[in-house]
Scaffold this active site. Structure first.
Site, PDB file in Angstrom:
ATOM      1  N   HIS A  54      28.454 -21.302  17.945  1.00 52.08           N
ATOM      2  CA  HIS A  54      27.138 -21.842  18.285  1.00 52.08           C
ATOM      3  C   HIS A  54      26.294 -20.717  18.871  1.00 52.08           C
ATOM      4  CE1 HIS A  54      28.196 -26.404  18.664  1.00 52.08           C
ATOM      5  NE2 HIS A  54      28.819 -25.833  17.642  1.00 52.08           N
ATOM      6  N   CYS A 107      28.739 -26.026  24.707  1.00 53.36           N
ATOM      7  CA  CYS A 107      27.782 -25.006  25.137  1.00 53.36           C
ATOM      8  C   CYS A 107      27.295 -25.262  26.559  1.00 53.36           C
ATOM      9  CB  CYS A 107      26.620 -24.932  24.158  1.00 53.36           C
ATOM     10  SG  CYS A 107      27.157 -24.352  22.529  1.00 53.36           S
ATOM     11  N   GLU A 165      24.517 -20.487  21.542  1.00 53.74           N
ATOM     12  CA  GLU A 165      24.704 -20.258  22.971  1.00 53.74           C
ATOM     13  C   GLU A 165      25.978 -19.476  23.253  1.00 53.74           C
ATOM     14  OE1 GLU A 165      23.068 -24.588  22.665  1.00 53.74           O
ATOM     15  OE2 GLU A 165      24.206 -23.189  21.426  1.00 53.74           O
ATOM     16  N   CYS A 221      25.179 -28.786  23.220  1.00 58.79           N
ATOM     17  CA  CYS A 221      26.271 -29.754  23.105  1.00 58.79           C
ATOM     18  C   CYS A 221      27.182 -29.593  24.327  1.00 58.79           C
ATOM     19  CB  CYS A 221      27.055 -29.496  21.822  1.00 58.79           C
ATOM     20  SG  CYS A 221      27.985 -27.934  21.842  1.00 58.79           S
TER      21      CYS A 221
END
Length: 148
Positions: A51, A84, A53, A81
């Site tokens: 992801h 993260c 992040e 999410c």
């Protein structure tokens, strides 16, 4: 003030969309300077952890030679999410600034708010920065995917 860094996050998100990745971009800033960036690369890497992040946090930790990202801000085009949000808490990031809310997976207010739980670190949240642009990028991407 926040829109300049969010614009960079949106450019990164667009690069992900151009590569058929979910368009999310992240920028980590310390003392008004960009420390690290990230964008979704799950499809390309075949790795659920990639992801925006997580990639940005990993780079920032390497750049500072520390797992603690004190006094850093993270700009993300989409509400993080749970994975993260947990990484943001664990890395001690001071402030999260995000664009669009994430009604399906958002873990800082939409579905759950991990920042409200009794962890020893609570990042500040600023939402809705360039929200329209962030939403449009996501809507256009998923519309394209459905029609493909």
């Amino acid at each position: 003030m926040y829109s300049n860094f969010m614009k960079i996050a949106l450019e990164l998100a667009q690069k992900s969309a151009d590569e058929f990745e979910v368009p999310v971009g992240a920028v980590i800033v310390k003392d008004e300077k960009i420390l690290a960036t990230g964008r979704n690369t799950q499809e390309k890497s075949c790795n659920a952890l990639m992801h925006a992040e997580i990639i940005a946090i990993n780079k920032a930790c390497k750049n500072l030679n520390s797992w603690r990202l004190f006094n850093c801000e993270i700009f993300v085009t989409l509400e993080p999410c749970s994975m993260c949000a947990g990484a943001i808490i664990n890395s001690r990031i001071k402030r999260l600034i995000f664009g669009a809310h994430n009604p399906k997976f958002g873990a800082v207010g939409s579905v759950v708010n991990l920042f409200d739980m009794s962890f020893n670190h609570k990042p500040e949240i600023i939402s809705g920065v360039l929200e329209k642009e962030s939403k449009k990028l996501l809507i256009d991407f998923f519309h394209f995917c459905r029609n493909k």
